[in-house]
Design a protein around this motif. Structure first.
Motif, short mmCIF file in Angstrom:
data_model
loop_
_atom_site.label_atom_id
_atom_site.label_comp_id
_atom_site.label_asym_id
_atom_site.label_seq_id
_atom_site.Cartn_x
_atom_site.Cartn_y
_atom_site.Cartn_z
N SER A 2 6.97 10.48 1.60
CA SER A 2 7.02 9.24 0.83
C SER A 2 6.34 9.47 -0.53
O SER A 2 5.52 10.36 -0.69
CB SER A 2 6.31 8.12 1.58
OG SER A 2 4.97 8.46 1.82
N ASP A 6 5.02 4.40 -2.77
CA ASP A 6 5.06 3.91 -1.39
C ASP A 6 3.64 3.81 -0.83
O ASP A 6 3.32 2.91 -0.07
CB ASP A 6 5.89 4.86 -0.51
CG ASP A 6 7.34 4.93 -0.97
OD1 ASP A 6 7.88 3.86 -1.31
OD2 ASP A 6 7.91 6.01 -1.00
N SER A 10 1.36 0.50 0.90
CA SER A 10 0.88 0.63 2.28
C SER A 10 -0.47 -0.09 2.44
O SER A 10 -1.06 -0.55 1.46
CB SER A 10 0.72 2.10 2.65
OG SER A 10 -0.38 2.66 1.92
N ASP A 11 -0.96 -0.15 3.67
CA ASP A 11 -2.27 -0.78 3.91
C ASP A 11 -3.37 -0.05 3.15
O ASP A 11 -4.26 -0.67 2.57
CB ASP A 11 -2.60 -0.79 5.42
CG ASP A 11 -1.72 -1.78 6.18
OD1 ASP A 11 -1.15 -2.68 5.52
OD2 ASP A 11 -1.60 -1.66 7.41
#
Length: 211
Positions: A2, A6, A10-11
């Motif tokens: 990724s 990305d 994300s978290d």
């Protein structure tokens, strides 16, 4: 693999954005915009630096040493109570090394597009740069990158997964600017729709890079 953008969605990325925003006193949405534009540019500049054997060796040395990814293991500790001054000093050194003479221009343009002043952008990048190096260090470990050739491929893979090509190509043009200001003026007018007159962003950039 990724891409770096990305990661930001994300978290982990959200934790980084909110932490950087809180530690620099900036709006989280604007901080996210700054990082979305800046991280691909920093990585593109690193990729260029790593195209030489000396540059690649230097980057590998940093990723195998101080920037081995351990900074990501305790982001809560990093952001709680404010980011340590040593981290910001380290970030300033990374930016100076990676962007060189283009640093002020890049911060000005990202500021224009994100709605923050260049000083705030600079503060965000000082905190974000060591974290980005940590991300690269961790990826280097996970993918068993051990050669200077491999680091260029790693950076290319992370960039290849990125969207926001418009911003990326715009800022790449800034990194490529040969100093006469004309490329930057043209790109500023094309991407930002800004005036190329002296009062517009194109004029600002032309002034920054010298006519």
């Amino acid at each position: 693999m990724s891409g770096i953008l990305d990661l930001l969605s994300s978290d982990l990325g959200k934790t980084i954005i909110s932490g950087v925003a809180g530690s620099t006193g900036n709006d989280a949405n604007k901080t996210g915009s700054v990082l979305t534009m800046a991280l691909p540019v920093l990585m593109k500049a690193m990729q260029r630096n790593a195209a030489t054997p000396e540059g690649a060796e230097g980057l590998m040395g940093a990723l195998n040493g101080k920037h081995d990814g351990s900074i990501l293991d305790n982001l809560g500790g990093l952001f709680n109570g404010g980011v340590d001054e040593d981290v910001k000093v380290d970030g300033a050194k990374i930016l100076g090394h990676v962007l060189g003479a283009k640093q002020n221009g890049v911060e000005q343009v990202i500021g224009q597009k994100s709605g923050l002043d260049a000083g705030s952008v600079g503060n965000i990048l000082k905190v974000a740069a060591p974290i980005l190096m940590g991300v690269l260090g961790k990826q280097t470990r996970q993918q068993n990158v051990s050669s200077s050739n491999g680091i260029g491929d790693l950076l290319g893979g992370l960039l290849g997964g990125s969207s926001a090509q418009k911003e990326q190509s715009f800022l790449e043009s800034i990194l490529d600017a040969d100093g006469d200001g004309s490329v930057v003026d043209d790109v500023a007018g094309m991407v930002l729709g800004g005036s190329k007159s002296k009062g517009g962003l194109g004029g600002l950039l032309g002034g920054l890079f010298g006519k």
